[in-house]
Design a protein around this motif. Sequence first.
Motif: not given
Length: 197
Positions: A22-27, A29-39
């Motif tokens: 699974s994957t979800r975006v946790v943050y 902004n206009p420059w980047l995104s931080l996602r957290e993947d369950e692996i």
Amino acid sequence: MNLPNSSDSEDNKQPHSITTLSTRVVYRNPWLSLREDEILRSNGRPGIYSVIDKQDCAVIIPIDFDVEGGRVWLVEQFRYTVQERCLELPQGGWEMDDVDPEELARGELKEELGLHAEKMVYLGWTWIAYGFARQKQHVYLATGLSQTEKDPDPEEHDLVVHSMTVREFEERMLDGTIRDVCTLAAWGLYLLWKARQ
């Protein structure tokens, strides 16, 4: 010793050793995104993988070959993450998808240095810090340079332009004055390209 066949690595035929559950975006902004993947690793152990996603960017090697030995143009700016003023090749991105890499490189050259290149040679691309980030950087050699109007963006308010001989530039990489991995990698690609000309 058995070395992997080059065609195997090029085709990426090996099975992935990590599966994304699974994957979800946790943050974002206009420059980047931080996602957290369950692996799930191939050894059966679950985990979490954090990934920074950023759009493609470009790094440019502007060289004036009209000067004996060649002259390289660089920028110096304050890099907040390391709290230092850093000397590096011009580089950057536009925070947009589907940007033509050469157009991006030409734009960064104008923005940061106020230079126009008669010729742009594509040297290849690299991943930037792929241990935690998904960002591709295109590498260009810019020659036939002429002055044009600079067009810095607000984040580049403190940018200082430098030029130096190729020898001085290489000395600054060797003595640790220049530590930017994008600059070092771009110069490595340039030297490999040049050796084959």
